[in-house]
Design a protein around this motif. Sequence first.
Motif, PDB file in Angstrom:
ATOM      1  N   LYS A  37      85.931  39.844   2.459  1.00 45.65           N
ATOM      2  CA  LYS A  37      84.608  40.224   2.952  1.00 45.65           C
ATOM      3  C   LYS A  37      84.464  39.716   4.380  1.00 45.65           C
ATOM      4  O   LYS A  37      84.685  38.540   4.665  1.00 45.65           O
ATOM      5  N   GLU A  39      81.966  39.827   8.024  1.00 45.91           N
ATOM      6  CA  GLU A  39      80.587  40.055   8.477  1.00 45.91           C
ATOM      7  C   GLU A  39      80.419  39.751   9.957  1.00 45.91           C
ATOM      8  O   GLU A  39      81.106  38.898  10.511  1.00 45.91           O
ATOM      9  N   THR A  48      78.792  44.531   7.608  1.00 44.04           N
ATOM     10  CA  THR A  48      79.645  43.980   6.565  1.00 44.04           C
ATOM     11  C   THR A  48      80.736  44.980   6.207  1.00 44.04           C
ATOM     12  O   THR A  48      80.455  46.173   6.059  1.00 44.04           O
ATOM     13  N   ASN A  50      83.864  45.080   3.269  1.00 44.05           N
ATOM     14  CA  ASN A  50      84.455  44.385   2.127  1.00 44.05           C
ATOM     15  C   ASN A  50      85.693  45.153   1.678  1.00 44.05           C
ATOM     16  O   ASN A  50      85.578  46.234   1.106  1.00 44.05           O
TER      17      ASN A  50
END
Length: 158
Positions: A37, A39, A48, A50
């Motif tokens: 993940k 960000e 974001t 993922n």
Amino acid sequence: MIPKITLFSLLIACASCSKSTKSDNELIRSSEWILGKWEQQSSEGKLTENWVKTNDSTLTATSFFIREKDTIHKEYVSLQQVGDSLIFKTKIIGQNNNQPLVFSSKEEIENQLQFENPNQDYPQKISYSTPKANQLVVQISGKQLGKPSTEKYTLSKK
């Protein structure tokens, strides 16, 4: 004479099997540094991405840009090894009739993924790199409205 022909045939068969290819999903395995993940928080909102491993030949990601409580951008990405190359597909909700855009790998560079589709409106190039631990740099570029354009995002691993 027969044993020599058999031996010669066996040698040719072995040589053709050992041809240098990116088999066994070597390219996708070498791209697994992108997993996790990621960000970026800014005054404009939070970006974001993922990335997860879907199977032995495919990595997938969801990408969101959220401003306050509104999702401004939502994208689904897949990175798949097909033969000796990587294929990058992105589907941006609300763009291109929700159809995926396809980019092909440009060249192999350690800790960097580069993709191109010169027939695409914008972007024509997408790259991912990890210049240092826990940092992911995403860059999209190409011609937009006839002028060169580049957007760069630096994300941190969470």
